[in-house]
Scaffold this active site. Structure first.
Site, PDB file in Angstrom:
ATOM      1  N   TRP A  78      54.027  37.998  39.111  1.00  0.00           N
ATOM      2  CA  TRP A  78      52.681  38.356  39.582  1.00  0.00           C
ATOM      3  C   TRP A  78      52.616  39.860  39.883  1.00  0.00           C
ATOM      4  O   TRP A  78      51.715  40.576  39.408  1.00  0.00           O
ATOM      5  CB  TRP A  78      52.340  37.521  40.821  1.00  0.00           C
ATOM      6  CG  TRP A  78      51.013  37.799  41.447  1.00  0.00           C
ATOM      7  CD1 TRP A  78      49.966  38.484  40.880  1.00  0.00           C
ATOM      8  CD2 TRP A  78      50.578  37.402  42.754  1.00  0.00           C
ATOM      9  NE1 TRP A  78      48.905  38.527  41.768  1.00  0.00           N
ATOM     10  CE2 TRP A  78      49.252  37.875  42.919  1.00  0.00           C
ATOM     11  CE3 TRP A  78      51.168  36.685  43.798  1.00  0.00           C
ATOM     12  CZ2 TRP A  78      48.524  37.663  44.091  1.00  0.00           C
ATOM     13  CZ3 TRP A  78      50.441  36.462  44.960  1.00  0.00           C
ATOM     14  CH2 TRP A  78      49.136  36.942  45.098  1.00  0.00           C
TER      15      TRP A  78
ATOM     16  N   LEU B 239      59.804  33.822  49.170  1.00  0.00           N
ATOM     17  CA  LEU B 239      60.212  34.846  50.148  1.00  0.00           C
ATOM     18  C   LEU B 239      59.034  35.183  51.071  1.00  0.00           C
ATOM     19  O   LEU B 239      59.041  36.204  51.751  1.00  0.00           O
ATOM     20  CB  LEU B 239      60.693  36.106  49.420  1.00  0.00           C
ATOM     21  CG  LEU B 239      61.710  35.875  48.286  1.00  0.00           C
ATOM     22  CD1 LEU B 239      62.020  37.180  47.556  1.00  0.00           C
ATOM     23  CD2 LEU B 239      62.990  35.246  48.830  1.00  0.00           C
ATOM     24  N   CYS B 240      58.019  34.300  51.051  1.00  0.00           N
ATOM     25  CA  CYS B 240      56.796  34.496  51.838  1.00  0.00           C
ATOM     26  C   CYS B 240      56.196  35.888  51.586  1.00  0.00           C
ATOM     27  O   CYS B 240      55.853  36.603  52.521  1.00  0.00           O
ATOM     28  CB  CYS B 240      57.026  34.238  53.323  1.00  0.00           C
ATOM     29  SG  CYS B 240      55.480  33.847  54.162  1.00  0.00           S
TER      30      CYS B 240
ATOM     31  N   TYR C 110      47.728  37.491  36.058  1.00  0.00           N
ATOM     32  CA  TYR C 110      48.578  38.553  36.607  1.00  0.00           C
ATOM     33  C   TYR C 110      48.372  39.835  35.797  1.00  0.00           C
ATOM     34  O   TYR C 110      48.907  40.005  34.697  1.00  0.00           O
ATOM     35  CB  TYR C 110      50.064  38.154  36.604  1.00  0.00           C
ATOM     36  CG  TYR C 110      50.363  36.895  37.404  1.00  0.00           C
ATOM     37  CD1 TYR C 110      49.501  36.443  38.401  1.00  0.00           C
ATOM     38  CD2 TYR C 110      51.519  36.155  37.176  1.00  0.00           C
ATOM     39  CE1 TYR C 110      49.764  35.294  39.129  1.00  0.00           C
ATOM     40  CE2 TYR C 110      51.795  35.005  37.902  1.00  0.00           C
ATOM     41  CZ  TYR C 110      50.912  34.576  38.874  1.00  0.00           C
ATOM     42  OH  TYR C 110      51.186  33.438  39.585  1.00  0.00           O
TER      43      TYR C 110
HETATM   44  P1  NAP Z   1      57.713  36.309  46.860  1.00  0.00           P
HETATM   45  O1  NAP Z   1      58.670  35.935  45.815  1.00  0.00           O
HETATM   46  O2  NAP Z   1      57.574  35.435  48.049  1.00  0.00           O
HETATM   47  O3  NAP Z   1      58.010  37.788  47.369  1.00  0.00           O
HETATM   48  C1  NAP Z   1      58.145  38.831  46.446  1.00  0.00           C
HETATM   49  C2  NAP Z   1      58.374  40.156  47.145  1.00  0.00           C
HETATM   50  O4  NAP Z   1      59.572  40.108  47.917  1.00  0.00           O
HETATM   51  C3  NAP Z   1      58.598  41.320  46.190  1.00  0.00           C
HETATM   52  O5  NAP Z   1      57.412  41.814  45.648  1.00  0.00           O
HETATM   53  C4  NAP Z   1      59.324  42.304  47.075  1.00  0.00           C
HETATM   54  O6  NAP Z   1      58.412  42.992  47.927  1.00  0.00           O
HETATM   55  C5  NAP Z   1      60.148  41.393  47.972  1.00  0.00           C
HETATM   56  N1  NAP Z   1      61.524  41.370  47.470  1.00  0.00           N
HETATM   57  C6  NAP Z   1      62.029  40.734  46.378  1.00  0.00           C
HETATM   58  N2  NAP Z   1      63.339  41.000  46.241  1.00  0.00           N
HETATM   59  C7  NAP Z   1      63.674  41.831  47.245  1.00  0.00           C
HETATM   60  C8  NAP Z   1      64.874  42.463  47.628  1.00  0.00           C
HETATM   61  N3  NAP Z   1      66.008  42.293  46.949  1.00  0.00           N
HETATM   62  N4  NAP Z   1      64.855  43.231  48.738  1.00  0.00           N
HETATM   63  C9  NAP Z   1      63.718  43.416  49.453  1.00  0.00           C
HETATM   64  N5  NAP Z   1      62.527  42.858  49.123  1.00  0.00           N
HETATM   65  C10 NAP Z   1      62.520  42.070  48.034  1.00  0.00           C
HETATM   66  O7  NAP Z   1      56.271  36.584  46.229  1.00  0.00           O
HETATM   67  P2  NAP Z   1      55.206  35.875  45.337  1.00  0.00           P
HETATM   68  O8  NAP Z   1      54.861  36.848  44.287  1.00  0.00           O
HETATM   69  O9  NAP Z   1      54.133  35.320  46.210  1.00  0.00           O
HETATM   70  O10 NAP Z   1      55.874  34.623  44.668  1.00  0.00           O
HETATM   71  C11 NAP Z   1      56.739  34.722  43.548  1.00  0.00           C
HETATM   72  C12 NAP Z   1      56.073  34.274  42.253  1.00  0.00           C
HETATM   73  O11 NAP Z   1      55.436  33.002  42.404  1.00  0.00           O
HETATM   74  C13 NAP Z   1      54.930  35.173  41.737  1.00  0.00           C
HETATM   75  O12 NAP Z   1      55.406  36.365  41.163  1.00  0.00           O
HETATM   76  C14 NAP Z   1      54.287  34.230  40.765  1.00  0.00           C
HETATM   77  O13 NAP Z   1      55.049  34.152  39.569  1.00  0.00           O
HETATM   78  C15 NAP Z   1      54.339  32.914  41.525  1.00  0.00           C
HETATM   79  N6  NAP Z   1      53.098  32.639  42.296  1.00  0.00           N
HETATM   80  C16 NAP Z   1      52.328  31.591  41.885  1.00  0.00           C
HETATM   81  C17 NAP Z   1      51.160  31.264  42.546  1.00  0.00           C
HETATM   82  C18 NAP Z   1      50.354  30.069  42.079  1.00  0.00           C
HETATM   83  O14 NAP Z   1      49.211  29.876  42.522  1.00  0.00           O
HETATM   84  N7  NAP Z   1      50.887  29.256  41.195  1.00  0.00           N
HETATM   85  C19 NAP Z   1      50.747  32.004  43.676  1.00  0.00           C
HETATM   86  C20 NAP Z   1      51.565  33.056  44.100  1.00  0.00           C
HETATM   87  C21 NAP Z   1      52.738  33.356  43.404  1.00  0.00           C
HETATM   88  P3  NAP Z   1      57.933  44.505  47.651  1.00  0.00           P
HETATM   89  O15 NAP Z   1      56.822  44.351  46.636  1.00  0.00           O
HETATM   90  O16 NAP Z   1      57.443  44.956  48.981  1.00  0.00           O
HETATM   91  O17 NAP Z   1      59.085  45.258  47.112  1.00  0.00           O
END
Ligand code: NAP
Length: 342
Positions: A27, A218-219, A63
């Site tokens: 995303w 990772l919220c 996305y």
């Molecule tokens: P997430 O995985 O909960 O958090 C991602 C964020 O965590 C990154 O952008 C980064 O933040 C931080 N992060 C990751 N690795 C890190 C590290 N090694 N050290 C420090 N910070 C780190 O976020 P999400 O995007 O909500 O969920 C993941 C995926 O789920 C999305 O990309 C998408 O593919 C999917 N998704 C689906 C839906 C749906 O409705 N189906 C909705 C939401 C998400 P920074 O950007 O600050 O660096």
């Protein structure tokens, strides 16, 4: 010579195909809701995921309005081996009018499959997920059109996202549904509980042999170790409007993050990021935890989340810390798209 032994990626099967238990979430790579990401970083992150044993890459047309899928297509071509990528993309969101609405009408689905295949430059999609339920289109109608895509060889397996048990049952009467993608992390656990007379999503999926791919594992970075008290996100970054990152809740959640951080370090020698990611994989019924990243180095921490487990007592301690710190919990409902006007 000193060499660091790597822990092998954990695997699971979705409709018979082996996938990694961590999946890359793309995303943020779309570049519109989490700050800018260059093409080079995006492609390096996708190829870097495969190099780290991650074959499941989750994307969606929404996305970056096609950008994330397009970049995945470019990453696959640059890498050279289509079979090393398990493409999980989505359908059923429409951004052509004001705002984003759920739209799983047969017309929209037919437009979207062709656009996704074109952007990805592939002949088939491994897992095709309905992004959000469209409450004004009969689910059976949607399922029938999607089953047709499987029949035509454009899609290998069908999944859904953000679906309730009743919605999955309705879909399943018409076409086999192999996965659901709900939000799930230490702070967002709605799928573990029954709601309004409906069974809980997570145990229901497990009992029906459906894979569960968790998003926001990772919220949205709150549990990733980088977020600190009072941190501000730029306008346009989804976290600037996320109620968890707005005071007074932000402080409550940070108290919990710090409590979990201390507990993980003292008892497991782990960072809060490694611990929070492991926590998702160790909840019964979870198949794959999606991990959002914008740069390949962000995926290095996955190594520290592999090859160990969180025991029952530690799970209970996490529950205690969260209950003690978060007095005014809130879910990810703000992400819900609008309802289409018919
Ligand atoms: P997430 O995985 O909960 O958090 C991602 C964020 O965590 C990154 O952008 C980064 O933040 C931080 N992060 C990751 N690795 C890190 C590290 N090694 N050290 C420090 N910070 C780190 O976020 P999400 O995007 O909500 O969920 C993941 C995926 O789920 C999305 O990309 C998408 O593919 C999917 N998704 C689906 C839906 C749906 O409705 N189906 C909705 C939401 C998400 P920074 O950007 O600050 O660096």
């Amino acid at each position: 010579m000193f060499s660091m032994e790597k822990t092998a990626m954990e695997k699971i099967r979705i409709a018979g195909v082996e996938v990694s238990r961590f999946g890359l979430g793309t995303w943020a790579i779309g570049g519109t809701e989490w700050g800018a990401v260059s093409d080079e970083d995006a492609i390096a992150t996708m190829i870097g995921a495969v190099e780290r044993g991650i074959n499941l890459i989750d994307t969606a047309p929404i996305y970056g309005r096609g950008r994330s899928e397009g970049l995945l297509g470019r990453a696959i071509r640059a890498h050279g081996r289509r079979e090393d990528f398990y493409i999980a993309t989505k359908t059923g969101l429409d951004w052509s009018g004001d705002g984003v609405v759920a739209n799983s009408t047969p017309k929209r689905l037919r437009e979207e499959i062709e656009a996704s295949l074109r952007r990805l430059s592939v002949e088939w999609i491994d897992l095709y997920q309905v992004h959000w339920p469209d409450t004004v289109t009969p689910i059976e109608e949607t399922a029938e059109v999607l089953a047709g895509f499987v029949h035509e060889g454009k899609v290998r397996a069908l999944g859904v996202s953000n679906f309730s048990v009743a919605q999955m049952e309705a879909f399943g009467k018409v076409a086999p549904v192999r996965s659901n993608q709900p939000p799930f992390n230490i702070f967002e656990r709605e799928i573990e509980q029954a709601h309004g007379g409906e069974e809980a999503v997570l145990p229901w999926c497990a009992a029906h042999g459906m894979a569960v791919l968790t998003y926001s594992s990772l919220c949205r970075s709150l549990l990733a170790g980088r977020v600190r008290r009072g941190m501000k996100f730029e306008a346009g970054d989804v976290r600037s409007v996320d109620p968890k990152f707005i005071e007074p809740r932000f402080g409550q959640y940070m108290n919990a993050v710090e409590g979990i951080e201390k507990f993980a370090r003292e008892n497991f020698g782990k960072t809060v990021l490694e611990f929070a990611a492991r926590w998702v994989l160790d909840r019964p019924g979870v198949s794959v935890a999606l991990w959002g990243a914008k740069r390949p180095e962000q995926l290095d921490a996955i190594q520290g989340a592999l090859g160990w487990r969180i025991d029952h007592d530690a799970m209970e301690e996490v529950d205690r810390i969260v209950a003690e710190c978060v007095k005014d919990p809130v879910g990810p409902e703000y992400l819900t798209p609008g309802v289409r006007k018919t």
